[in-house]
Design an enzyme around this catalytic site. Structure first.
Site, PDB file in Angstrom:
ATOM      1  N   GLU A 286       1.183  -1.260   0.437  1.00 25.32           N
ATOM      2  CA  GLU A 286      -0.021   0.085  -0.101  1.00 25.32           C
ATOM      3  C   GLU A 286       0.535   0.552   0.352  1.00 25.32           C
ATOM      4  OE1 GLU A 286      -1.486   3.264   0.314  1.00 25.32           O
ATOM      5  OE2 GLU A 286      -1.528   2.399   2.267  1.00 25.32           O
ATOM      6  N   CYS A 320      -2.615   7.727   3.999  1.00 25.95           N
ATOM      7  CA  CYS A 320      -2.473   7.796   2.883  1.00 25.95           C
ATOM      8  C   CYS A 320      -3.762   7.784   2.630  1.00 25.95           C
ATOM      9  CB  CYS A 320      -2.392   6.344   2.285  1.00 25.95           C
ATOM     10  SG  CYS A 320      -3.054   4.910   3.401  1.00 25.95           S
TER      11      CYS A 320
END
Length: 515
Positions: A286, A320
């Site tokens: 990720e 994020c």
């Protein structure tokens, strides 16, 4: 029989009893600051000359803890210990593996406020953000343990007369876990537990900015009955220890959360077959986002403003999933900006020692310098609406900053800043809004604020992100409810906290027996 999964509830800090309980936990954690934490390899405590010092980013002179720093020698020992432990752990029943994780979850739940208080200290998290981080850590443990019990049943396949066929899952081997500093408990715990419960063994290299919570978590797993060598704790530099572990021929799986730069480097190195390597390495990654909140022409202004504010400035924008871009229809553009400005200017940025603090510091000096540099870029590229000020005298504080009138291709609209900086861009149609929303190399989260059902249906098809939300903020994914992972350069769309995630840590095996 286990009870059905349900996510851990968040603490209501408007209740006086909860505030007092958390204040007590903060006091208790403060008394334990400054302790030293050794490496853990095959259950043995190893102290090294080189150390990593974890400091409170809200109070730079406060040492949270000192952690031993591994080199290549210790990294090699950790891999060998994990490889040896794998030969027995892989055959431990799924029920027994899950029971260890359930026990750890129960123990953490009993000390929930203490863990959250540690997150306040080690990462500068405001109370609600710290509480949510700890709740998510518990959720990962509870969810993955249950998922493993289901996965242990295998999947149905067809059999013919005189033939019995099975489709089962087996573990892959030594797993390198490299978690981030922002969700220092939740993601670290989730990415560590997923390989463990599936029968793999782990070498855990925590983020250097926040290693203490990882050390505490390893202790929690040991107390829950995890055998020696199943998890090995080796903090160290990415350039030395990280590369060594990624390249190691006995590393089977790498799970990484962090920047695009480091993630792509790991992919490149993992693809090279090393001497003695007998498998192709898998990478679960990720790697960030540049996420957008789209506001349609018929949107509720108050809803839109709150969704934008929450998406942009939760945990100082250090997510994020943070909505660092607001793409707003020209009919509502000025109204939405003005309301976001009003909301922003009512919030407190300070050391999060009370529940009233909305935003704490950014994580360290490097982040502070990077974000303040971007603020200067924003002053050249757009119009400063509010914020833009900072102070690193005692901690790394940057006030929430809003820029308007950005071009869709500007740096502030394209580059991941990972801080409290929000960029507004004006569009004249929903077509243009979707075009701008998709114009970055990332594809992690996004939100659309609209009352138009046709536009909702279009966005479902045309807004290319892994997690898409309507009429709410684009942050705050909950394990088991919003499986999380993105497209494009945001990563492998591995969907943490979802029904497919554990299978990524295993190999499918077909067994056919004739009678």
């Amino acid at each position: 029989m286990t009870t059905p999964y349900k996510h851990e509830p968040f603490t209501d800090f408007s209740q006086e009893e909860n505030r007092k309980a958390f204040e007590q936990a903060l006091g208790k954690v403060t008394e334990t600051l400054g302790q030293t934490y050794p490496l853990v390899i095959n259950g043995e405590r190893i102290e090294t000359k080189d150390q990593i010092v974890s400091i409170n980013p809200a109070k730079k002179d406060e040492v949270v803890g000192t952690v031993s720093k591994a080199g290549k020698e210790e990294a090699e020992q950790a891999v060998q210990a994990a490889a040896k432990a794998f030969e027995t752990w892989r055959y431990t029943s799924p029920e027994e593996r899950a029971s260890v994780i359930f026990r750890a979850a129960a123990n953490i739940r009993r000390k929930k406020h203490e863990y959250s208080a540690l997150l306040v200290k080690e990462a500068g998290k405001p109370w609600n953000e710290a509480d949510a981080d700890t709740a998510e850590a518990i959720d990962f443990l509870e969810y993955y343990a249950r998922q493993m019990l289901e996965l242990a049943k295998g999947k149905p396949v067809n059999s013919r007369e005189g033939e019995h066929n099975q489709y089962v899952y087996t573990p892959t081997g030594v797993t390198l876990v490299i978690p981030p500093w922002n969700f220092l408990f939740a993601i670290m715990a989730g990415t560590t537990v997923a390989p463990i419960v599936t029968g793999n063994t782990v070498v855990l290299k925590p983020a250097s900015a926040t290693p203490v919570i990882a050390a505490r978590f390893v202790e929690e797993l040991e107390q829950a009955g995890l055998p020696k060598g199943v998890v090995n704790f080796v903090p160290g530099s990415g350039a030395e220890v990280g590369d060594y572990l990624v390249d190691h021929p006995k590393t089977s799986l790498i799970t990484f959360t962090g920047s695009r730069e480091v993630g792509t480097r790991i992919f490149e190195r993992a693809a090279k077959v090393q001497p003695g390597q007998q498998h192709l390495k898998r990478v679960i990654a990720e790697m960030g986002g540049k996420d957008t909140v789209v506001v349609d022409e018929d949107a509720d202004v108050e809803l839109a403003a709150n969704a934008i504010f929450t998406s942009a400035f939760g945990f100082s924008g250090q997510k994020c999933s943070a909505g660092s871009r607001a793409v707003v229809h020209e009919k509502l553009y000025d109204q939405v900006i003005e309301r976001v400005k009003e909301i922003t200017e009512t919030k407190t940025t300070a050391n999060p020692l009370s529940a009233d603090v909305y935003m704490g510091p950014v994580i360290d000096q490097a982040s502070f310098d990077k974000i303040t540099d971007y603020i200067e870029v924003g002053k050249q590229e757009g119009r400063l609406v509010t914020g833009g000020t900072s102070d690193d005298t005692e901690g790394y504080f940057i006030h929430p900053t809003v820029f308007a009138d950005l071009e869709p291709t500007s740096r502030l609209m394209q580059e991941e800043i990972f801080g409290p900086v929000l960029a507004f861009s004006k569009v004249s149609s929903f077509d243009e809004a979707l075009e701008v929303a998709n114009n970055t190399e990332y594809g992690l989260t996004g939100a659309v604020i609209t009352n138009n059902r046709d536009h909702i249906n279009r966005a479902k098809q045309e807004f290319h992100v892994g997690n898409l939300y309507f009429n709410r903020n684009c942050t705050g994914a909950i394990v088991g409810y919003h499986p999380f992972g993105g497209f494009k350069m945001s990563g492998t769309d591995s969907k943490a906290g979802g029904p497919d995630y554990l299978a990524l840590h295993m190999q499918a095996k077909t067994i056919s027996e004739m009678f």
